[in-house]
Design a protein around this motif. Structure first.
Motif, PDB file in Angstrom:
ATOM      1  N   ASP A 329       0.814  -1.219   0.000  1.00 21.40           N
ATOM      2  CA  ASP A 329       0.000   0.000   0.000  1.00 21.40           C
ATOM      3  C   ASP A 329       0.847   1.269   0.000  1.00 21.40           C
ATOM      4  OD1 ASP A 329      -2.276  -1.553   0.024  1.00 21.40           O
ATOM      5  OD2 ASP A 329      -2.644  -1.340   2.185  1.00 21.40           O
ATOM      6  N   THR A 330       2.043   1.189   0.561  1.00 25.26           N
ATOM      7  CA  THR A 330       2.914   2.364   0.639  1.00 25.26           C
ATOM      8  C   THR A 330       3.975   2.375  -0.456  1.00 25.26           C
ATOM      9  OG1 THR A 330       4.237   1.192   2.318  1.00 25.26           O
ATOM     10  CG2 THR A 330       2.593   2.759   3.105  1.00 25.26           C
ATOM     11  N   GLY A 331       3.863   1.474  -1.418  1.00 24.99           N
ATOM     12  CA  GLY A 331       4.775   1.488  -2.558  1.00 24.99           C
ATOM     13  C   GLY A 331       6.186   1.057  -2.226  1.00 24.99           C
ATOM     14  N   ILE A 332       6.308   0.061  -1.371  1.00 20.76           N
ATOM     15  CA  ILE A 332       7.614  -0.416  -0.912  1.00 20.76           C
ATOM     16  C   ILE A 332       7.892  -1.798  -1.472  1.00 20.76           C
ATOM     17  CG2 ILE A 332       8.848  -1.271   1.114  1.00 20.76           C
ATOM     18  CD1 ILE A 332       7.664   1.030   2.684  1.00 20.76           C
ATOM     19  N   ALA A 333       9.066  -1.969  -2.083  1.00 17.64           N
ATOM     20  CA  ALA A 333       9.562  -3.250  -2.564  1.00 17.64           C
ATOM     21  C   ALA A 333       8.694  -3.804  -3.687  1.00 17.64           C
ATOM     22  CB  ALA A 333       9.694  -4.258  -1.424  1.00 17.64           C
ATOM     23  N   ASN A 334       9.137  -4.923  -4.250  1.00 19.14           N
ATOM     24  CA  ASN A 334       8.333  -5.633  -5.245  1.00 19.14           C
ATOM     25  C   ASN A 334       8.396  -7.140  -5.025  1.00 19.14           C
ATOM     26  OD1 ASN A 334      10.892  -6.337  -6.252  1.00 19.14           O
ATOM     27  ND2 ASN A 334      10.826  -4.769  -7.865  1.00 19.14           N
ATOM     28  N   ALA A 335       8.943  -7.537  -3.891  1.00 22.28           N
ATOM     29  CA  ALA A 335       9.053  -8.956  -3.555  1.00 22.28           C
ATOM     30  C   ALA A 335       9.146  -9.091  -2.043  1.00 22.28           C
ATOM     31  CB  ALA A 335      10.289  -9.577  -4.207  1.00 22.28           C
ATOM     32  N   ALA A 336       8.769 -10.268  -1.549  1.00 19.25           N
ATOM     33  CA  ALA A 336       8.855 -10.543  -0.113  1.00 19.25           C
ATOM     34  C   ALA A 336       9.485 -11.907   0.099  1.00 19.25           C
ATOM     35  CB  ALA A 336       7.471 -10.497   0.537  1.00 19.25           C
ATOM     36  N   LEU A 353       2.122 -16.259   1.122  1.00 20.94           N
ATOM     37  CA  LEU A 353       2.544 -16.441  -0.269  1.00 20.94           C
ATOM     38  C   LEU A 353       1.396 -16.128  -1.234  1.00 20.94           C
ATOM     39  CD1 LEU A 353       4.548 -19.744   0.283  1.00 20.94           C
ATOM     40  CD2 LEU A 353       5.532 -17.564  -0.468  1.00 20.94           C
ATOM     41  N   ARG A 354       0.199 -16.509  -0.841  1.00 18.90           N
ATOM     42  CA  ARG A 354      -0.978 -16.225  -1.673  1.00 18.90           C
ATOM     43  C   ARG A 354      -1.226 -14.715  -1.763  1.00 18.90           C
ATOM     44  NH1 ARG A 354      -4.179 -19.178   1.126  1.00 18.90           N
ATOM     45  NH2 ARG A 354      -3.612 -21.101   0.048  1.00 18.90           N
ATOM     46  N   LEU A 355      -1.069 -14.027  -0.640  1.00 20.03           N
ATOM     47  CA  LEU A 355      -1.260 -12.579  -0.638  1.00 20.03           C
ATOM     48  C   LEU A 355      -0.230 -11.900  -1.530  1.00 20.03           C
ATOM     49  CD1 LEU A 355      -2.555  -9.979   0.441  1.00 20.03           C
ATOM     50  CD2 LEU A 355      -1.007 -10.121   2.407  1.00 20.03           C
ATOM     51  N   CYS A 356       1.028 -12.329  -1.443  1.00 17.46           N
ATOM     52  CA  CYS A 356       2.063 -11.758  -2.307  1.00 17.46           C
ATOM     53  C   CYS A 356       1.686 -11.918  -3.775  1.00 17.46           C
ATOM     54  CB  CYS A 356       3.410 -12.441  -2.050  1.00 17.46           C
ATOM     55  SG  CYS A 356       4.222 -11.950  -0.526  1.00 17.46           S
ATOM     56  N   ASN A 357       1.204 -13.087  -4.123  1.00 15.25           N
ATOM     57  CA  ASN A 357       0.801 -13.318  -5.505  1.00 15.25           C
ATOM     58  C   ASN A 357      -0.330 -12.380  -5.909  1.00 15.25           C
ATOM     59  OD1 ASN A 357       0.710 -14.790  -8.033  1.00 15.25           O
ATOM     60  ND2 ASN A 357      -1.142 -15.771  -7.263  1.00 15.25           N
ATOM     61  N   ASP A 358      -1.315 -12.211  -5.030  1.00 17.63           N
ATOM     62  CA  ASP A 358      -2.443 -11.328  -5.321  1.00 17.63           C
ATOM     63  C   ASP A 358      -1.994  -9.875  -5.490  1.00 17.63           C
ATOM     64  OD1 ASP A 358      -4.091 -13.527  -5.120  1.00 17.63           O
ATOM     65  OD2 ASP A 358      -4.777 -13.067  -3.087  1.00 17.63           O
ATOM     66  N   GLY A 360       0.916  -8.912  -6.600  1.00 14.59           N
ATOM     67  CA  GLY A 360       1.914  -8.767  -7.647  1.00 14.59           C
ATOM     68  C   GLY A 360       3.339  -8.761  -7.138  1.00 14.59           C
ATOM     69  N   TYR A 361       3.534  -9.190  -5.895  1.00 10.46           N
ATOM     70  CA  TYR A 361       4.879  -9.306  -5.324  1.00 10.46           C
ATOM     71  C   TYR A 361       5.485 -10.652  -5.721  1.00 10.46           C
ATOM     72  CZ  TYR A 361       5.239  -5.380  -2.008  1.00 10.46           C
ATOM     73  OH  TYR A 361       5.376  -4.145  -1.433  1.00 10.46           O
TER      74      TYR A 361
END
Length: 421
Positions: A329-336, A353-358, A360-361
Motif C-alpha cells: 500500500d505504501t509502494g515499498i519493494a516488489n518482492a517478499a 505467499l498467496r497474498l504476495c501473488n495477489d 503482484g509481489y
C-alpha cells in the motif's frame, strides 16, 4: 474425508547452529507416521511468530525447548487426538486458537509449526502423494524454483567486515534444476580456488558461504563474476546473475544513517550506491537494502530501482500478511521473503505467499539461520509456485538436502516447469 490423529510426540534436538529445536512426530489412526524438524531463527524481526524457549540458563544458555515439548505433550496432543478433522487448515486454526487462549500458557511457534508440518507430511503420505503435490496452492502454477545459492557471507553472519550479509548467485539461464545446482556447485568451487590462491580463505559460515578477508562489496562482486567466468558461465540474466542480501538493519545507526565500512551514508547515499552497483554488476535482486524503519528510504529505493531489479523485503514484512499489505500500500519493494521460522503454521505460510501473488509481489522462500535436514521448504516452494528458493550454499548437509530434494523431484516429475513464472 475426515481423518483422526492417534498421537503426537516431540523431542528436543539440535539445529545447524548448535541451538535446541524440536522434532515432532505424528501418527494418524490409519497407521500413517510422519515427522518434522523445526527451523529456528534468532531474530528481532517485528511481527514474526515467536519461538518458546525455556529461559533456564543452566541448560543451553536458556535456549532449551523442553517447555515447548511439554506444551505439545500436554496441550496440543490432547486437543488434536481422538476427534475427526477435515483438513490441514482446520488443524492449523485450532493450533492458533489454542496459542491465543488467554487461559492457556503460550505454545510457541516452534511447537505449532512443527506439529503443522508433521501433520501436512502425514496427510500427504496417507493420501499416497508427495508433499509438494498434496499441499494447497497459492494461485500460481506449481513449479520447480530457481535455486538462489549463497557464495560469500558477511555482516553479522560471519567474523569479518564485508558489509553485505550474503552474496548469492542465481543460475537464471540454466535449462533444468540439475543444471542450475551444478552451476552453483561449480561456481562455489571456483570461488574457493580464487580465495585460496589469493590467501583470502578463512572459513565457512553457518549457511555454507565463504567468509574471507574481503572488506568491500565491490571486491566481493568482482570475485564472484570472475569465478562465474572461471567455471565457464556467463555473468548476467542470460546466464548467472547475482543476488545480494544487505541486511541493512545491521548497518543502521542511531542517527538514521548507515555505517558501511568507514563511511557514513544517508538513505539517499545508499540508494545512489545501489544504483551504481546495479549499473556496474549483473545484480538481479537486492534484499533488505534499507532498514525496516526507513520507510521513506524504502519508497525512494523502490522508485529508483523497482523497475530494474527485484527488491526483497524480509525484515520489513517478516512473512506477516498485514505487514506485506502495508508495504504494498505504501509502494515499498516488489518482492517478499518467507522464512518458516517467521510463521506459526503451514497455513500461515501459504496465506502470506498467496497474498504476495495477489499483490503482484514476487516471492522467495529462504533458509532460516538454524536449519535441520528437513526438506519441507523445497516442497513448499514447488507447491506455492513461488519460483525461488534460497537454501544456502551448496555445502553443509542441512542446506544441500533442500537442493537434493529438488533434484529428486525434478527427476521423477515430468510436468513441473522450472524457474520463475
Amino acid at each position: 474425508m475426515a481423518f483422526e490423529i492417534a498421537c503426537v510426540s516431540a523431542l528436543e534436538i539440535i539445529d545447524s547452529i548448535a541451538r535446541p529445536t524440536l522434532e515432532v512426530g505424528i501418527q494418524l489412526t490409519d497407521g500413517t507416521r510422519a515427522s518434522a524438524t523445526v527451523p529456528t531463527g534468532p531474530t528481532l524481526c517485528p511481527g514474526h511468530a515467536l519461538e518458546l524457549r525455556d529461559q533456564d540458563v543452566t541448560r543451553f544458555d536458556g535456549d532449551g525447548v523442553l517447555t515447548a515439548r511439554e506444551r505439545i505433550k500436554h496441550l496440543i496432543a490432547p486437543t488434536l487426538a481422538g476427534r475427526p478433522w477435515f483438513d490441514l487448515a482446520e488443524i492449523d486454526q485450532a493450533l492458533i486458537s489454542l496459542d491465543a487462549d488467554p487461559d492457556m500458557p503460550p505454545l510457541g511457534a516452534n511447537a505449532t509449526l512443527g506439529v503443522s508440518i508433521a501433520v501436512a507430511r502425514a496427510l500427504a503420505r496417507s493420501a499416497g502423494r508427495s508433499v509438494h503435490a498434496w499441499l494447497p496452492g497459492t494461485g500460481q502454477k506449481r513449479r520447480l524454483p530457481l535455486p538462489v545459492l549463497s557464495m560469500l557471507t558477511g555482516s553479522a553472519l560471519a567474523p569479518h567486515h564485508l558489509s553485505f550479509a550474503d552474496l548469492m548467485i542465481c543460475p537464471i539461464g540454466a535449462p533444468s534444476m540439475a543444471d542450475a545446482v551444478r552451476a552453483g556447485v561449480e561456481v562455489y568451487h571456483a570461488i574457493h580456488r580464487r580465495l585460496d590462491r589469493d590467501g583470502l580463505t578463512m572459513g565457512v559460515s553457518d549457511d555454507g558461504g565463504f567468509w574471507c578477508g574481503l572488506t568491500k562489496p565491490e571486491m566481493a562482486l568482482r570475485l564472484i563474476i570472475n569465478a562465474i567466468h572461471d567455471a565457464g558461465y556467463s555473468a548476467g540474466t542470460d546466464g548467472i546473475a547475482i543476488a545480494i542480501d544487505v541486511a541493512a538493519s545491521a548497518l543502521r545507526r542511531d542517527d538514521g544513517n548507515y555505517q558501511v565500512g568507514n563511511e557514513t551514508l544517508s538513505s539517499t547515499d545508499m540508494i545512489s550506491w545501489y544504483t551504481e552497483l546495479v549499473d556496474a554488476f549483473p545484480i538481479w535482486s537486492i534484499e533488505d537494502g534499507l532498514s525496516p524503519d526507513d520507510i521513506l528510504g524504502w519508497q525512494s529505493l523502490t522508485d529508483a530501482l523497482g523497475g530494474r531489479v527485484q527488491l526483497v523485503a524480509d525484515e520489513l514484512c517478516c512473512a506477516h500478511p498485514e505487514r506485506i499489505q502495508r508495504a504494498a500500500d505504501t509502494g515499498i519493494a516488489n518482492a517478499a521473503a518467507l522464512k518458516l521460522d517467521h510463521v506459526a503454521t503451514v497455513s500461515q505460510a501459504l496465506q502470506s505467499l498467496r497474498l504476495c501473488n495477489d499483490l503482484g509481489y514476487a516471492q522467495i522462500i529462504t533458509q532460516s539461520p538454524g536449519e535441520t535436514g528437513d526438506t519441507f521448504i523445497a516442497d513448499l516452494a514447488i507447491a506455492s509456485g513461488c519460483g525461488q528458493l534460497a537454501a544456502g550454499a551448496p555445502a553443509r548437509s542441512e542446506r544441500v538436502n533442500k537442493y537434493n530434494r529438488l533434484i529428486q523431484i525434478a527427476a521423477n516429475t515430468s510436468d513441473l516447469p522450472f524457474g520463475m513464472a
